[in-house]
Scaffold this active site. Structure first.
Site, PDB file in Angstrom:
ATOM      1  N   CYS A  34       0.827  -1.205   0.000  1.00 34.23           N
ATOM      2  CA  CYS A  34       0.000   0.000   0.000  1.00 34.23           C
ATOM      3  C   CYS A  34       0.866   1.261   0.000  1.00 34.23           C
ATOM      4  CB  CYS A  34      -0.913  -0.027   1.225  1.00 34.23           C
ATOM      5  SG  CYS A  34      -1.817   1.495   1.503  1.00 34.23           S
ATOM      6  N   CYS A  57      -0.076   3.800   2.706  1.00 32.63           N
ATOM      7  CA  CYS A  57       0.432   3.384   4.017  1.00 32.63           C
ATOM      8  C   CYS A  57       1.917   3.737   4.143  1.00 32.63           C
ATOM      9  CB  CYS A  57       0.243   1.879   4.218  1.00 32.63           C
ATOM     10  SG  CYS A  57      -1.456   1.302   4.068  1.00 32.63           S
TER      11      CYS A  57
END
Length: 202
Positions: free
Chosen positions: A87, A90
């Protein structure tokens, strides 16, 4: 006429020592060569085991975070991030999360749970995670008080953690950028969260 020395007169002379003259420096060269080879092997092992590669903030936070049950029972507010290694949102938020963890160490627990780790499947289902990053917010008693979906800026995370620590109402923000969807193998599930709590504390 020469006479042979008797066995008593014969003195046993040792063979010439190989460690004299030019041969001694060859031994020293061999020792230096062996030391250089050992040092080279140590460097090769070091490089293959990760070398000087600095651990990424996301990896470091995940490795150092408390287990969720411990964090929820230690009397400190807790910020839980559901994330994945793949991600990008993230990863981009990780330096801010690391700075917050460092700044508030001892007064706030930061816990990272990887949605791809089967160990956390129960938590993924319990907190209805269908996009990441997803932040779950818990008070000092371990009770859920809110949720935030999508990446947050350092300023937003500071405001959020400040409110958690001070036990004041959390800020309300407009919806953030769309969270990263699940990979194709795991279809998204609907997230039934009231609009008032979707991006702020309850």
């Amino acid at each position: 006429m020469q006479s042979c020395p008797s066995s008593a007169d014969r003195v046993r002379r040792p063979f010439p020592s190989p460690a004299t003259g030019a041969t001694a420096s060859l031994g020293r060269r061999e020792q230096i060569l062996l030391a250089l080879i050992a040092a080279l092997l140590a460097v090769v092992v070091f490089v293959f085991q990760g070398g000087l590669r600095r651990e990424a903030p996301l990896e470091r936070l995940a490795r150092l975070s408390l287990d969720l049950p411990v964090a929820l029972s230690d009397g400190r507010p807790t910020l839980v991030e559901f994330y994945a290694d793949w991600c990008e949102a993230c990863r981009s938020m990780a330096p801010a999360m690391e700075a917050i963890e460092d700044h508030h160490h001892g007064e706030l627990d930061v816990v990272l749970l990887n949605v791809d780790n089967p160990r956390w499947q129960g938590e993924v289902e319990r907190y209805e995670v269908n996009g990441i990053p997803q932040l779950e917010l818990f008070d000092r008693d371990g009770q859920p008080i809110g949720r935030s979906l999508g990446a947050r800026s350092r300023g937003e995370l500071d405001a959020l953690t400040g409110a958690l620590i001070a036990q004041t109402p959390c800020p309300a923000w407009p919806a953030s950028a769309a969270p990263a969807p699940w990979p194709a193998a795991a279809p998204p599930r609907p997230l039934p969260v009231p609009a008032a709590t979707a991006d702020c504390c309850r």
